[in-house]
Design a protein around this motif. Structure first.
Motif, PDB file in Angstrom:
ATOM      1  N   ASP A  15     -16.875  -1.422  19.476  1.00  0.00           N
ATOM      2  CA  ASP A  15     -16.524  -0.047  20.111  1.00  0.00           C
ATOM      3  C   ASP A  15     -14.726  -0.756  20.951  1.00  0.00           C
ATOM      4  O   ASP A  15     -13.773   0.497  20.942  1.00  0.00           O
ATOM      5  CB  ASP A  15     -17.137   0.454  21.752  1.00  0.00           C
ATOM      6  N   ASP A  16     -14.874  -1.763  21.428  1.00  0.00           N
ATOM      7  CA  ASP A  16     -13.582  -2.340  21.668  1.00  0.00           C
ATOM      8  C   ASP A  16     -12.465  -2.674  20.306  1.00  0.00           C
ATOM      9  O   ASP A  16     -11.056  -2.847  21.377  1.00  0.00           O
ATOM     10  CB  ASP A  16     -13.965  -3.859  22.065  1.00  0.00           C
ATOM     11  N   VAL A  17     -12.981  -2.666  19.640  1.00  0.00           N
ATOM     12  CA  VAL A  17     -11.918  -2.636  18.583  1.00  0.00           C
ATOM     13  C   VAL A  17     -11.243  -1.053  17.704  1.00  0.00           C
ATOM     14  O   VAL A  17     -11.069  -1.394  16.737  1.00  0.00           O
ATOM     15  CB  VAL A  17     -12.596  -3.969  17.538  1.00  0.00           C
ATOM     16  N   GLY A  18     -11.664  -0.420  18.794  1.00  0.00           N
ATOM     17  CA  GLY A  18     -11.425   1.167  17.754  1.00  0.00           C
ATOM     18  C   GLY A  18     -12.423   1.808  16.754  1.00  0.00           C
ATOM     19  O   GLY A  18     -12.153   2.537  16.988  1.00  0.00           O
ATOM     20  N   GLU A  19     -13.613   1.080  16.952  1.00  0.00           N
ATOM     21  CA  GLU A  19     -14.667   1.512  16.086  1.00  0.00           C
ATOM     22  C   GLU A  19     -15.466   2.118  16.940  1.00  0.00           C
ATOM     23  O   GLU A  19     -15.943   1.827  17.850  1.00  0.00           O
ATOM     24  CB  GLU A  19     -15.428   0.101  15.346  1.00  0.00           C
ATOM     25  N   ASP A  20     -17.008   2.792  16.353  1.00  0.00           N
ATOM     26  CA  ASP A  20     -17.892   2.916  17.016  1.00  0.00           C
ATOM     27  C   ASP A  20     -19.286   2.258  16.813  1.00  0.00           C
ATOM     28  O   ASP A  20     -19.610   2.685  15.591  1.00  0.00           O
ATOM     29  CB  ASP A  20     -18.406   4.395  16.394  1.00  0.00           C
ATOM     30  N   GLY A  21     -19.768   1.487  18.021  1.00  0.00           N
ATOM     31  CA  GLY A  21     -20.973   0.235  17.592  1.00  0.00           C
ATOM     32  C   GLY A  21     -21.973   1.148  17.568  1.00  0.00           C
ATOM     33  O   GLY A  21     -22.926   0.756  17.179  1.00  0.00           O
ATOM     34  N   MET A  22     -22.283   2.587  17.982  1.00  0.00           N
ATOM     35  CA  MET A  22     -23.442   3.349  17.675  1.00  0.00           C
ATOM     36  C   MET A  22     -24.018   2.693  15.920  1.00  0.00           C
ATOM     37  O   MET A  22     -24.915   3.588  15.101  1.00  0.00           O
ATOM     38  CB  MET A  22     -23.236   4.963  17.896  1.00  0.00           C
ATOM     39  N   ILE A  23     -22.324   3.734  15.582  1.00  0.00           N
ATOM     40  CA  ILE A  23     -23.100   4.304  13.909  1.00  0.00           C
ATOM     41  C   ILE A  23     -23.598   2.902  13.221  1.00  0.00           C
ATOM     42  O   ILE A  23     -24.566   2.744  12.261  1.00  0.00           O
ATOM     43  CB  ILE A  23     -22.103   4.340  13.238  1.00  0.00           C
ATOM     44  N   LEU A  24     -23.544   1.912  13.621  1.00  0.00           N
ATOM     45  CA  LEU A  24     -24.088   0.324  12.572  1.00  0.00           C
ATOM     46  C   LEU A  24     -25.575   0.486  13.643  1.00  0.00           C
ATOM     47  O   LEU A  24     -26.355   0.246  12.715  1.00  0.00           O
ATOM     48  CB  LEU A  24     -23.389  -0.405  13.838  1.00  0.00           C
ATOM     49  N   ILE A  25     -26.005   1.188  15.041  1.00  0.00           N
ATOM     50  CA  ILE A  25     -27.176   1.290  14.709  1.00  0.00           C
ATOM     51  C   ILE A  25     -28.228   1.954  14.094  1.00  0.00           C
ATOM     52  O   ILE A  25     -29.103   1.740  13.117  1.00  0.00           O
ATOM     53  CB  ILE A  25     -27.422   1.209  16.792  1.00  0.00           C
ATOM     54  N   HIS A  26     -26.916   3.065  14.010  1.00  0.00           N
ATOM     55  CA  HIS A  26     -28.101   4.338  12.780  1.00  0.00           C
ATOM     56  C   HIS A  26     -28.006   3.844  11.560  1.00  0.00           C
ATOM     57  O   HIS A  26     -28.837   3.563  10.410  1.00  0.00           O
ATOM     58  CB  HIS A  26     -27.110   5.352  12.512  1.00  0.00           C
ATOM     59  N   GLN A  27     -27.196   2.834  10.916  1.00  0.00           N
ATOM     60  CA  GLN A  27     -27.406   2.231   9.695  1.00  0.00           C
ATOM     61  C   GLN A  27     -27.737   0.944   9.653  1.00  0.00           C
ATOM     62  O   GLN A  27     -29.301   1.586   8.999  1.00  0.00           O
ATOM     63  CB  GLN A  27     -25.596   1.670   9.690  1.00  0.00           C
ATOM     64  N   LEU A  28     -28.442   1.100  10.178  1.00  0.00           N
ATOM     65  CA  LEU A  28     -29.666  -0.163  10.360  1.00  0.00           C
ATOM     66  C   LEU A  28     -30.826  -0.069  10.298  1.00  0.00           C
ATOM     67  O   LEU A  28     -31.837  -0.045   9.545  1.00  0.00           O
ATOM     68  CB  LEU A  28     -29.388  -1.913  11.307  1.00  0.00           C
ATOM     69  N   ARG A  29     -31.063   0.942  11.771  1.00  0.00           N
ATOM     70  CA  ARG A  29     -32.185   2.239  11.481  1.00  0.00           C
ATOM     71  C   ARG A  29     -32.547   2.554  10.291  1.00  0.00           C
ATOM     72  O   ARG A  29     -34.014   2.245   9.829  1.00  0.00           O
ATOM     73  CB  ARG A  29     -32.046   2.890  12.442  1.00  0.00           C
ATOM     74  N   GLN A  30     -31.633   3.340   9.517  1.00  0.00           N
ATOM     75  CA  GLN A  30     -31.906   4.173   8.064  1.00  0.00           C
ATOM     76  C   GLN A  30     -32.898   3.052   7.335  1.00  0.00           C
ATOM     77  O   GLN A  30     -33.531   2.378   6.540  1.00  0.00           O
ATOM     78  CB  GLN A  30     -31.245   4.891   7.770  1.00  0.00           C
ATOM     79  N   ILE A  31     -31.398   1.719   7.111  1.00  0.00           N
ATOM     80  CA  ILE A  31     -31.937   0.656   5.752  1.00  0.00           C
ATOM     81  C   ILE A  31     -33.085  -0.170   5.756  1.00  0.00           C
ATOM     82  O   ILE A  31     -33.685   0.062   5.647  1.00  0.00           O
ATOM     83  CB  ILE A  31     -30.811  -0.365   6.194  1.00  0.00           C
ATOM     84  N   TYR A  32     -33.609   0.268   7.542  1.00  0.00           N
ATOM     85  CA  TYR A  32     -34.885  -1.119   7.698  1.00  0.00           C
ATOM     86  C   TYR A  32     -35.390  -0.069   7.131  1.00  0.00           C
ATOM     87  O   TYR A  32     -36.948  -0.348   6.973  1.00  0.00           O
ATOM     88  CB  TYR A  32     -34.825  -1.385   9.193  1.00  0.00           C
ATOM     89  N   ASP A  33     -35.697   1.274   7.489  1.00  0.00           N
ATOM     90  CA  ASP A  33     -36.690   2.172   7.597  1.00  0.00           C
ATOM     91  C   ASP A  33     -36.979   2.641   6.042  1.00  0.00           C
ATOM     92  O   ASP A  33     -38.021   2.398   5.604  1.00  0.00           O
ATOM     93  CB  ASP A  33     -36.427   3.125   8.502  1.00  0.00           C
ATOM     94  N   ASN A  34     -36.228   2.503   5.707  1.00  0.00           N
ATOM     95  CA  ASN A  34     -36.187   2.806   3.859  1.00  0.00           C
ATOM     96  C   ASN A  34     -37.286   1.986   3.494  1.00  0.00           C
ATOM     97  O   ASN A  34     -37.463   2.275   2.131  1.00  0.00           O
ATOM     98  CB  ASN A  34     -34.600   2.911   3.055  1.00  0.00           C
ATOM     99  N   TYR A  35     -36.769   0.826   3.531  1.00  0.00           N
ATOM    100  CA  TYR A  35     -38.043  -0.166   2.922  1.00  0.00           C
ATOM    101  C   TYR A  35     -38.662  -0.930   3.441  1.00  0.00           C
ATOM    102  O   TYR A  35     -38.855  -2.204   2.855  1.00  0.00           O
ATOM    103  CB  TYR A  35     -36.160  -1.506   1.943  1.00  0.00           C
TER     104      TYR A  35
END
Ligand code: G3P
Length: 214
Positions: free
Chosen positions: A134-154
Motif C-alpha cells: 500500500d505504501d508504494v501505491g499498490e493494493d496489498g490485499m490483492i496479493l492475499i487474494h492471489q495467494l489464497r486462490q493459488i494455494y487452494d487451486n493446487y
C-alpha cells in the motif's frame, strides 16, 4: 484466522497472551533491535511465554549462512519457525530446511509467484507484506487474494500469513479473503475489541441499573 503478534516486546506478548487468543509470534531483526536485547536470548524468552509458532529470522543472505543460522535458531525451542527472505537463496534454504524437518516462514513476499515457488519448496508459512505494498501505491490485499486462490487451486498446505498490517480494516479484509494467519502490531490488537458505541452503551446500561436498583 490465527492471530499472531508482530513484536519482540515481552510485555506486549504477555498482555495479548493473557487475552487467551494468541496463536503465535513473529519477530524480525528490526523488531528485536528496537528492544536493545540479545537476539537469541529474546527469542528464547518469547518461546517461554508462547507455545505456538515463533518466527525467528536469519540475517545471512547466502544459502550456507542461512542454513547455519537457521539450524541454530531452530535449537532455541521446538516452536521456533525459521524465517528466511523470498530470494533464490531463501527458496533453496526453504527446501533444505523442509527436508530436515525444520519449519520455515518465507518473509518479504511482494508478488504471487514468490508464493507459488516457496509453497513448492514446502514453506510452512508465506508472509505477504500488505502495508508496504500500500505504501508504494499498490493494493496489498490483492496479493492475499492471489495467494489464497493459488494455494487452494493446487492444495498447497503453506499458510498465508498477512503481515505488515497497519489498521483494523486490513484485518477485516484479510479474514474475509481467507488468510490463515494475521500477524498484528500490539496497537492494532488493542483496537480489535474496541468501539465507542460499546463504551457508551455499557455506560448507559450501568447508569440505568444504578438508577433502578441502587
Ligand atoms: O513482520 C514484519 C512486518 O509485519 C512489517 O510490518 O509495518 O514494518 O511494514 P511493517
Amino acid at each position: 484466522m490465527d492471530l499472531y503478534i508482530d513484536t519482540a516486546n515481552l510485555d506486549e506478548i504477555k498482555q495479548v497472551h493473557a487475552m487467551g487468543v494468541l496463536d503465535g509470534v513473529t519477530t524480525n531483526p528490526s523488531l528485536i533491535a528496537k528492544e536493545g536485547v540479545d537476539y537469541g536470548k529474546r527469542l528464547s524468552d518469547v518461546c517461554k511465554v508462547v507455545s505456538g509458532p515463533v518466527s525467528a529470522e536469519v540475517v545471512a543472505t547466502d544459502f550456507e549462512g542461512m542454513m547455519k543460522e537457521g539450524r541454530e535458531r531452530a535449537k532455541i525451542a521446538p516452536n521456533i519457525v525459521v524465517k528466511v527472505p523470498c530470494t533464490v537463496e531463501g527458496l533453496r534454504a526453504c527446501k533444505a530446511f523442509t527436508d530436515e524437518g525444520i519449519k520455515t516462514n518465507l518473509t518479504l513476499c511482494f508478488q504471487p509467484l514468490q508464493g507459488l515457488l516457496v509453497a513448492k519448496a514446502g514453506a510452512f508459512i508465506i508472509s505477504p507484506f500488505i502495508g508496504r505494498l500500500d505504501d508504494v501505491g499498490e493494493d496489498g490485499m490483492i496479493l492475499i487474494h492471489q495467494l489464497r486462490q493459488i494455494y487452494d487451486n493446487y492444495g498447497f498446505k503453506t499458510k498465508v500469513l498477512a503481515a505488515s498490517i497497519r489498521h483494523p480494516k486490513h484485518l477485516v479484509e484479510c479474514a474475509m479473503a481467507g488468510a490463515d494467519i494475521a500477524t498484528v502490531p500490539f496497537s492494532v490488537i488493542k483496537q480489535m475489541m474496541s468501539h465507542p458505541l460499546t463504551d457508551t452503551g455499557l455506560a448507559k446500561f450501568l447508569s440505568d441499573y444504578k438508577k433502578a436498583f441502587g
